[in-house]
Design a protein around this motif. Structure first.
Motif, PDB file in Angstrom:
ATOM      1  N   PRO A 134       1.291  -1.474   0.338  1.00  0.00           N
ATOM      2  CA  PRO A 134       0.175  -0.061  -0.126  1.00  0.00           C
ATOM      3  C   PRO A 134       0.668   1.480  -0.381  1.00  0.00           C
ATOM      4  CG  PRO A 134      -0.381  -0.999   2.051  1.00  0.00           C
ATOM      5  CD  PRO A 134       0.587  -1.913   1.141  1.00  0.00           C
ATOM      6  N   HIS A 144       9.681  -1.274   7.312  1.00  0.00           N
ATOM      7  CA  HIS A 144       8.362  -1.804   7.799  1.00  0.00           C
ATOM      8  C   HIS A 144       8.061  -0.353   7.712  1.00  0.00           C
ATOM      9  CE1 HIS A 144       7.491  -5.797   7.773  1.00  0.00           C
ATOM     10  NE2 HIS A 144       8.796  -5.555   7.802  1.00  0.00           N
ATOM     11  N   ASN A 170      -7.364   8.229  13.733  1.00  0.00           N
ATOM     12  CA  ASN A 170      -6.405   7.879  13.496  1.00  0.00           C
ATOM     13  C   ASN A 170      -5.876   6.912  12.256  1.00  0.00           C
ATOM     14  OD1 ASN A 170      -4.660  10.204  15.358  1.00  0.00           O
ATOM     15  ND2 ASN A 170      -6.788   8.985  16.794  1.00  0.00           N
ATOM     16  N   CYS A 171      -7.497   6.091  12.553  1.00  0.00           N
ATOM     17  CA  CYS A 171      -6.764   4.759  12.008  1.00  0.00           C
ATOM     18  C   CYS A 171      -8.039   4.439  10.778  1.00  0.00           C
ATOM     19  CB  CYS A 171      -6.899   4.003  13.074  1.00  0.00           C
ATOM     20  SG  CYS A 171      -6.617   4.063  14.781  1.00  0.00           S
ATOM     21  N   MET A 188      -8.584   6.253   8.150  1.00  0.00           N
ATOM     22  CA  MET A 188      -8.367   6.766   6.764  1.00  0.00           C
ATOM     23  C   MET A 188      -7.708   5.515   5.869  1.00  0.00           C
ATOM     24  SD  MET A 188      -6.739   8.298   8.815  1.00  0.00           S
ATOM     25  CE  MET A 188      -5.297   9.329   9.488  1.00  0.00           C
ATOM     26  N   CYS A 189      -6.674   4.799   6.611  1.00  0.00           N
ATOM     27  CA  CYS A 189      -6.677   3.902   5.774  1.00  0.00           C
ATOM     28  C   CYS A 189      -6.221   2.204   6.379  1.00  0.00           C
ATOM     29  CB  CYS A 189      -4.538   3.415   6.899  1.00  0.00           C
ATOM     30  SG  CYS A 189      -4.048   5.382   5.953  1.00  0.00           S
ATOM     31  N   TYR A 193      -4.265  -0.831   2.171  1.00  0.00           N
ATOM     32  CA  TYR A 193      -4.037  -0.774   3.342  1.00  0.00           C
ATOM     33  C   TYR A 193      -4.499  -2.221   4.565  1.00  0.00           C
ATOM     34  CZ  TYR A 193      -1.556   3.414   3.081  1.00  0.00           C
ATOM     35  OH  TYR A 193      -0.420   4.182   2.952  1.00  0.00           O
ATOM     36  N   VAL A 215      -6.365  -9.185  11.972  1.00  0.00           N
ATOM     37  CA  VAL A 215      -6.185  -9.562  13.356  1.00  0.00           C
ATOM     38  C   VAL A 215      -6.622 -10.287  14.113  1.00  0.00           C
ATOM     39  CG1 VAL A 215      -6.457  -8.291  15.240  1.00  0.00           C
ATOM     40  CG2 VAL A 215      -4.998  -7.182  14.287  1.00  0.00           C
ATOM     41  N   TRP A 249      -4.087 -13.874  14.224  1.00  0.00           N
ATOM     42  CA  TRP A 249      -3.223 -13.335  14.962  1.00  0.00           C
ATOM     43  C   TRP A 249      -3.539 -13.903  16.829  1.00  0.00           C
ATOM     44  CZ3 TRP A 249      -1.431  -7.741  15.852  1.00  0.00           C
ATOM     45  CH2 TRP A 249      -1.191  -7.284  14.705  1.00  0.00           C
ATOM     46  N   ILE A 265      -0.088  -2.649  18.285  1.00  0.00           N
ATOM     47  CA  ILE A 265      -0.392  -1.179  17.912  1.00  0.00           C
ATOM     48  C   ILE A 265       0.277   0.717  19.141  1.00  0.00           C
ATOM     49  CG2 ILE A 265      -2.207   1.053  18.661  1.00  0.00           C
ATOM     50  CD1 ILE A 265      -4.540  -1.598  18.369  1.00  0.00           C
ATOM     51  N   MET A 275       1.831   1.893  15.570  1.00  0.00           N
ATOM     52  CA  MET A 275       0.461   2.688  14.597  1.00  0.00           C
ATOM     53  C   MET A 275       0.683   4.087  15.316  1.00  0.00           C
ATOM     54  SD  MET A 275      -0.470   1.262  12.147  1.00  0.00           S
ATOM     55  CE  MET A 275       0.854   0.123  11.329  1.00  0.00           C
ATOM     56  N   PRO A 276      -0.392   5.232  15.113  1.00  0.00           N
ATOM     57  CA  PRO A 276      -0.368   4.534  13.887  1.00  0.00           C
ATOM     58  C   PRO A 276       0.745   5.204  12.689  1.00  0.00           C
ATOM     59  CG  PRO A 276      -1.138   7.259  14.450  1.00  0.00           C
ATOM     60  CD  PRO A 276      -0.437   6.375  16.317  1.00  0.00           C
ATOM     61  N   LEU A 308       1.188   7.598  21.074  1.00  0.00           N
ATOM     62  CA  LEU A 308      -0.014   6.922  21.800  1.00  0.00           C
ATOM     63  C   LEU A 308      -0.047   6.547  23.060  1.00  0.00           C
ATOM     64  CD1 LEU A 308      -2.060   4.683  19.368  1.00  0.00           C
ATOM     65  CD2 LEU A 308      -1.904   6.979  19.216  1.00  0.00           C
ATOM     66  N   LEU A 315      -8.389   1.266  21.890  1.00  0.00           N
ATOM     67  CA  LEU A 315      -7.709   0.657  20.671  1.00  0.00           C
ATOM     68  C   LEU A 315      -7.968  -0.533  20.263  1.00  0.00           C
ATOM     69  CD1 LEU A 315      -5.490   3.762  18.879  1.00  0.00           C
ATOM     70  CD2 LEU A 315      -7.789   2.961  18.156  1.00  0.00           C
TER      71      LEU A 315
HETATM   72  C1  HEC Z   1      -0.888   5.791   6.991  1.00  0.00           C
HETATM   73  C2  HEC Z   1      -1.819   4.454   6.899  1.00  0.00           C
HETATM   74  C3  HEC Z   1      -2.379   4.382   8.323  1.00  0.00           C
HETATM   75  C4  HEC Z   1      -3.220   4.560   9.234  1.00  0.00           C
HETATM   76  C5  HEC Z   1      -3.212   6.050   9.417  1.00  0.00           C
HETATM   77  C6  HEC Z   1      -2.537   3.576  10.632  1.00  0.00           C
HETATM   78  N1  HEC Z   1      -2.258   2.773  10.140  1.00  0.00           N
HETATM   79 FE1  HEC Z   1      -1.907   0.892  10.661  1.00  0.00          FE
HETATM   80  N2  HEC Z   1      -1.541  -0.166   9.117  1.00  0.00           N
HETATM   81  C7  HEC Z   1      -0.837   0.353   7.780  1.00  0.00           C
HETATM   82  C8  HEC Z   1       0.038  -0.717   6.954  1.00  0.00           C
HETATM   83  C9  HEC Z   1       1.066   0.442   6.302  1.00  0.00           C
HETATM   84  C10 HEC Z   1       0.558  -1.317   8.071  1.00  0.00           C
HETATM   85  C11 HEC Z   1       1.544  -2.011   7.575  1.00  0.00           C
HETATM   86  C12 HEC Z   1       2.718  -2.493   8.386  1.00  0.00           C
HETATM   87  C13 HEC Z   1       3.586  -3.043   7.381  1.00  0.00           C
HETATM   88  O1  HEC Z   1       3.526  -4.052   6.522  1.00  0.00           O
HETATM   89  O2  HEC Z   1       4.512  -3.498   8.303  1.00  0.00           O
HETATM   90  C14 HEC Z   1      -0.425  -1.176   8.923  1.00  0.00           C
HETATM   91  C15 HEC Z   1      -0.886  -2.427  10.599  1.00  0.00           C
HETATM   92  C16 HEC Z   1      -1.229  -1.986  10.900  1.00  0.00           C
HETATM   93  C17 HEC Z   1      -1.758  -3.697  11.857  1.00  0.00           C
HETATM   94  C18 HEC Z   1      -1.542  -4.279  11.948  1.00  0.00           C
HETATM   95  C19 HEC Z   1      -2.185  -5.870  10.614  1.00  0.00           C
HETATM   96  C20 HEC Z   1      -1.537  -7.377  10.644  1.00  0.00           C
HETATM   97  O3  HEC Z   1      -2.822  -7.775   9.603  1.00  0.00           O
HETATM   98  O4  HEC Z   1      -0.846  -7.113  10.802  1.00  0.00           O
HETATM   99  C21 HEC Z   1      -3.090  -2.580  12.780  1.00  0.00           C
HETATM  100  C22 HEC Z   1      -3.381  -4.060  14.092  1.00  0.00           C
HETATM  101  C23 HEC Z   1      -2.963  -1.409  12.655  1.00  0.00           C
HETATM  102  N3  HEC Z   1      -2.238  -0.820  11.643  1.00  0.00           N
HETATM  103  C24 HEC Z   1      -3.642  -0.681  13.342  1.00  0.00           C
HETATM  104  C25 HEC Z   1      -3.712   0.890  13.225  1.00  0.00           C
HETATM  105  C26 HEC Z   1      -4.659   2.059  13.919  1.00  0.00           C
HETATM  106  C27 HEC Z   1      -5.284   1.205  15.406  1.00  0.00           C
HETATM  107  C28 HEC Z   1      -4.221   2.756  14.012  1.00  0.00           C
HETATM  108  C29 HEC Z   1      -4.329   3.607  13.864  1.00  0.00           C
HETATM  109  C30 HEC Z   1      -3.763   4.525  15.512  1.00  0.00           C
HETATM  110  C31 HEC Z   1      -4.030   2.497  12.810  1.00  0.00           C
HETATM  111  N4  HEC Z   1      -3.476   1.251  11.898  1.00  0.00           N
HETATM  112  C32 HEC Z   1      -3.272   3.617  11.429  1.00  0.00           C
HETATM  113  C33 HEC Z   1      -1.442   1.733   7.966  1.00  0.00           C
HETATM  114  C34 HEC Z   1      -1.571   2.931   8.696  1.00  0.00           C
END
Ligand code: HEC
Ligand code: HEC
Ligand SMILES: [Ca+2]
Ligand SMILES: [Ca+2]
Ligand SMILES: [Ca+2]
Ligand SMILES: [Ca+2]
Ligand SMILES: [Ca+2]
Ligand SMILES: [Ca+2]
Ligand SMILES: [Co+2]
Ligand SMILES: [Co+2]
Lengths: 257, 401, 401, 257
Positions: free
Chosen positions: C58, C87, D106-107, D109-110, D121, D140, D144, D154, D158-159, D166, D174
């Protein structure tokens, strides 16, 4: 003496004149040019004293059938090296007088009007007789064993900013001029494919082409190898003020030594 | 309980006392995978570059730059840091226009494009290349207070290409084809006469260097690698291999790259680089900055005649020596890395390394060298280096009686 | 006579028929030694770069770029071309702010600066690092017509640093200190649980890579090298080594880097990279452009379990095999280069390489792999690659029944 | 069933509650959390099945005397990993309701408003029961094995654009929200250091942590290994139209796929 040009009779000892061309240089053309002991070393070194007598190629000639065969014109154009025999010297000739004019336009700005060198560019003249002294001066005149090398090097590499652009007559003339400035040839001397190989350079006999090493022996002593009291620091680079700055951007020492 | 202690520590001080648990780069995103299709070193390494000796040559176009050995961690020299030496600047060779001619005393002359050369059976080998002028400034006395500038005209790389032997067999040599003259296509038309016996041994027409095409400064697209022999015979930007009966006695084997001895006589054709070693840590550029205590002495050793057998290190100016540990692999005509544990007591010391190669040759002192070679033969300075460690931890280049 | 023939040839045609004896760069000066203190490849090599698969991830910040193996001549991967995988992007780590903490079940926790880490006894070793997702796109079918994108998530370098064992001995482990958790200081705070037995074997805390400091994409200034194990456990931009009794079961060892098999069960902790080989010439990027005749088949082989013992090459889709020549050095958990002479008759062919390592393990076919691993476990695709050579000399990536 | 939260009684089996802190995690806290067979494998793998029983360090502790000792506050700050035992989980708590608000800002949008993933995403919700099918969905919820990993990941990563920023309460919330969206915990469930380790994730029992290799056997056959007629090309990447351009500047495939 050493600084005069070689007698013309030297050239008469071989039936094919120096300056011949062909696909090879050959020992018989070296008679009177290369000291016999050096010639022997050259022959021995090439094959590792005969080590190659029983050499068997891994494959037949043109086994892989890759590439093309160069034309004779291409071979002639690419083959510029002139060995002491004079093989491969082109037609043409030159004199010191003609050389002087070419030199002052193309060479003097770096090597100086009299070949004395300028701004650290190589000195081309002088130093004959200095080699065994505490201040040896290595120049074309004092150091180079063969005049063919002078022709060859000017032809391939000079003038510095436009290498391999001089015509054969120009290279002959520059050779004559530099040899004459060094007092090795007379101003009337005509440089050509026959005469250049016959010049007897002052330092011709002073090269040992056989590597005499090992000549310096140390032993892998581990304990009490020297007496501690005998150890004195004889020089220390920290006191020399010769080292550029070693961090940050490259130091060009514009404001230093 | 324990839960609350640790938990409250974290809650109460999210940024623990210096250094903080998180750096700025831990709470943000870095650079993406398409930012640098061809990668570069960290900006914090910008001081690690090739340097030169400004007062040595009349022009930067017929000059040398030096490998920063003080920052070379192992036996491989980074392509970006590999020392440079040439006589008319680095040409920009178009690989499509490149041609190699094999001519002279051969049965079938050849004209080859680069693509054609790359079709022949190939080898890949790790060898050092050292300029015989490496250490030239140090013949008369310790002059430059720098590892880089006293020892940096050397590099070690994996070279990939065709054995010169393969091409000579292909062209077919006569029994009297005793010498080969490789010539470069640079302005200098650099050429050196090489004995056939070496050409049929281990020489490589190399197009590859450490994982990529040969670098421009190293002869792109094709150079000759003559393992263990002085750098200048490893002719770069190749254009021709001429086979002959006798050597050509070129300017580079008379005016340059011959040794004038004290008696006015000279040595020509001293091709092999004798065994040499140097301590790369500590050194003038890398002093002992952390006070007395444990450090590791590290260095590099090599021999143009074969493999490194031992490296011995002295901490007292050559009175006593200890055998250093050698890192694998130990390869033919290749750098070998050595290390020795060093408990520095904070006192001044004179440290040295001394290599023995597998021919039994032992690296000599500068005093021993002077006896045969005179005081300034320019080339072949493979003498033992002495570093003087001061009580401050600073390191100087010195010579001993 | 002969004199006049050659001489007049030169005089009459100073520029002999194409190609000319002199190229433009032979009659002019090139670049000086101070032009590039840190060298770069020739401009003619600008196509040799890391590339990525745009539709795979992505964001370019959690993505991979691939080593152009088709242009890697030997076993060393150029630092500029070493594949990338991370990552949260490549952080720009300030080496002065860098700290490594050793904590958890140790007798003496440590907080170390980079300068301090560099004082410990060190080693320098050549190892490959391969991402277990190398070849992931090719599990279900031949999808990408490219050596670089099917096999390029691997690189091989000389790594210099401190054995992890040295630091663990220094901190002192308890008998029940069975696992180590290295953590990165990048945004991902990348972490992987590693068994103590491997940590005390051959793991290196590396600061050096191929003659210079570790590259930013490789973890500057310090990464863990876990020889032979999947790339992601070689944690980069290190900040902490935590010692514990049990593994942490992090996201990278559950969600990522575990294999979901066909029956809904998964494998975790499959760390070792099994033996693999691939023909790097010819390949889709490097077809046979010069018609029938002699070529050399070239390739690379490696095993996470030890040394390469044999590589066998088939020219007929796996019916018959011939033993390839291996280039020295052949090192532990390191790439090995192989070659085989190939007289191409101009007809279509299916070529393959198959490695056997010194444990006796033989690289399997994709059909054999599918049996246990299902059709898309993402990781661990070490299957035999088949290249289809067309009569035109073009090369395609195919899979066979 | 598998998708319900674990019974509170699981926590009562150890005398120190999950969520304990200290310098170690320990097997006794895993009771009721980690399947016994997995715990056994973890212990064996760490030492290579006891290979380290007689391990002798090369040097004494602090032999080299380099570096400093981190303070407890530093250790606490740096140590963020949370294993299945819940060790190192900080004080604080959260609920799905609070998590929803944080998530949408925070989350979402992706990862999409319902955790369904967006623009490639990762999808965070769904797929439970799909793993053994021809179209497995790894999320998850479905994949998981431990909820502690959700908290840990998280918290650390993340984010995406601002990792490890956080607060503990936000991470708890979350975690609760994502688990609730997956139907694993109820909306009333409170996530804290005690409760998170006790969540029984649907896929907890499906990991084999012991490497079974070699599982794929080939032989180094040299002649007539397969019948030529059996060789069929089953797929050809040249027909797939998935490959970016491989020469010139890096191809971002903006105009094609
Ligand atoms: C700007 C985009 C973006 C935002 C905003 C974001 N994420 Fe993510 N998230 C990702 C990406 C990209 C990955 C995969 C990262 C990798 O490849 O290691 C991911 C992975 C994850 C995963 C693991 C998914 C998996 O199957 O392995 C979790 C859980 C997660 N995010 C939770 C959150 C939470 C909770 C928030 C908000 C606090 C958040 N994300 C905000 C882009 C985002
Ligand atoms: C722009 C400066 C420059 C000009 C003009 C120049 N040279 Fe040179 N010359 C040099 C440099 C620099 C060297 C040394 C090159 C090297 O280090 O390989 C040199 C070397 C030489 C040498 C070898 C000296 C030795 O001792 O090895 C000869 C002979 C020579 N030049 C002759 C000429 C002649 C003849 C011309 C004119 C046609 C000429 N040079 C023009 C710069 C120049
Ligand atoms: Ca000619
Ligand atoms: Ca000179
Ligand atoms: Ca020499
Ligand atoms: Ca994933
Ligand atoms: Ca795996
Ligand atoms: Ca903590
Ligand atoms: Co953090
Ligand atoms: Co020319």
């Amino acid at each position: 003496g050493d600084t005069s040009s070689a007698p013309a009779s030297d050239a008469a000892t071989s039936s094919v004149p120096p300056g011949h061309a062909g696909d090879h240089n050959s020992v018989k053309y070296y008679k009177g040019i290369v000291p016999a002991k050096d010639l022997k070393v050259w022959r021995e070194e090439g094959t590792g004293n005969g080590k190659l007598a029983h050499y068997k190629p891994a494959t037949k000639v043109d086994y892989y059938k890759i590439g093309t065969t160069p034309t004779p014109a291409q071979i002639a154009g690419w083959t510029i090296a002139v060995p002491p025999s004079g093989e491969n010297l082109p037609a043409g000739s030159g004199t010191a007088a003609k050389g002087e004019a070419i030199y002052s336009t193309n060479c003097a700005m770096c090597h100086g009007g009299f070949g004395e060198g300028k701004n650290n560019y190589p000195q081309l003249v002088g130093g004959i007789g200095s080699l065994g002294t505490p201040s040896p001066e290595k120049t074309v005149g004092s150091y180079w064993p063969y005049a063919t090398t002078v022709w060859d090097y000017i032809n391939r590499a000079m003038p510095f900013y436009a290498p391999h652009t001089l015509k054969p007559d120009e290279v002959y003339s520059l050779t004559a001029y530099i040899l004459n400035m060094n007092g090795i040839t007379k101003s009337s001397w005509v440089a050509d494919a026959k005469s250049v190989p016959l010049v007897k350079m002052p330092n011709r006999n002073s090269f040992n082409w056989k590597d005499p090493r090992p000549v310096t022996h140390n032993s892998a002593c581990m304990k009490n190898c020297v007496s501690p009291s005998s150890i004195k620091i004889t020089s220390n680079a920290a006191t020399m003020n010769l080292t550029p700055r070693l961090t940050g951007p490259v130091d060009h020492m514009k404001n230093g030594k | 309980g324990a839960t609350m202690i640790a938990a409250s520590a974290r809650a109460a001080s999210p940024a623990p006392t210096a250094p903080p648990a998180d750096n700025s780069w831990s709470n943000s995103l870095g650079a993406p995978v398409d930012a640098r299709p061809y990668g570069q070193p960290s900006k914090y390494e910008s001081s690690v570059v090739r340097r030169y000796i400004p007062w040595l040559s009349p022009t930067r176009l017929a000059d040398a730059s030096f490998t920063p050995l003080q920052d070379q961690p192992g036996i491989i020299t980074s392509n970006g840091l590999f020392f440079e030496r040439y006589h008319s600047g680095v040409p920009t060779v178009d690989p499509k226009e490149f041609r190699l001619m094999v001519s002279g005393r051969v049965k079938k002359p050849l004209l080859l494009t680069l693509d054609q050369i790359m079709r022949y059976p190939s080898v890949s080998r790790i060898h050092f290349i050292e300029c015989p002028a490496n250490g030239a400034t140090e013949w008369p006395a310790a002059q430059l207070n720098s590892l880089q500038l006293t020892h940096g005209m050397i590099g070690c790389a994996e070279w990939t290409g065709v054995l010169l032997k393969t091409i000579l067999d292909e062209a077919g040599i006569h029994p009297d084809s005793r010498w080969v003259l490789p010539t470069g296509s640079d302005g200098a038309h650099m050429d050196r006469s090489l004995p056939m016996v070496k050409c049929l041994d281990d020489c490589i027409l190399a197009w590859g260097q450490n994982g990529e095409a040969l670098r421009p400064e190293q002869g792109y697209p094709l150079r000759l690698v003559v393992p263990g022999w002085q750098g200048n015979v490893n002719v770069k930007w190749l254009r021709q291999l001429q086979v002959g009966r006798e050597p050509w006695i070129t300017r580079e084997e008379t005016s340059e790259y011959s040794e004038l001895l004290g008696d006015g006589k000279s040595l020509g054709f001293t091709w092999v680089m004798d065994a040499k070693s140097v301590i790369t840590f500590p050194c003038p550029e890398k002093p002992l900055t952390q006070g007395p205590g444990f450090y590791e002495i590290r260095g590099l050793a090599w021999s143009g005649r074969g493999k490194v057998k031992y490296v011995d290190v002295s901490l007292d100016g050559g009175v006593n020596f200890q055998r250093a540990k050698l890192d694998n692999p130990i390869l033919d005509k290749c750098m070998t890395r050595f290390t020795l544990p060093y408990w520095w007591d904070g006192k001044p010391a004179l440290i040295q390394s001394r290599v023995t190669d597998d021919t039994g040759y032992v690296q000599p002192t500068i005093v021993q060298k002077h006896k045969f070679w005179g005081h300034d033969p320019v080339y072949e300075n493979n003498s033992i280096q002495t570093w003087q460690i001061l009580a401050s931890g600073e390191v100087n280049n010195v010579q001993l009686s």
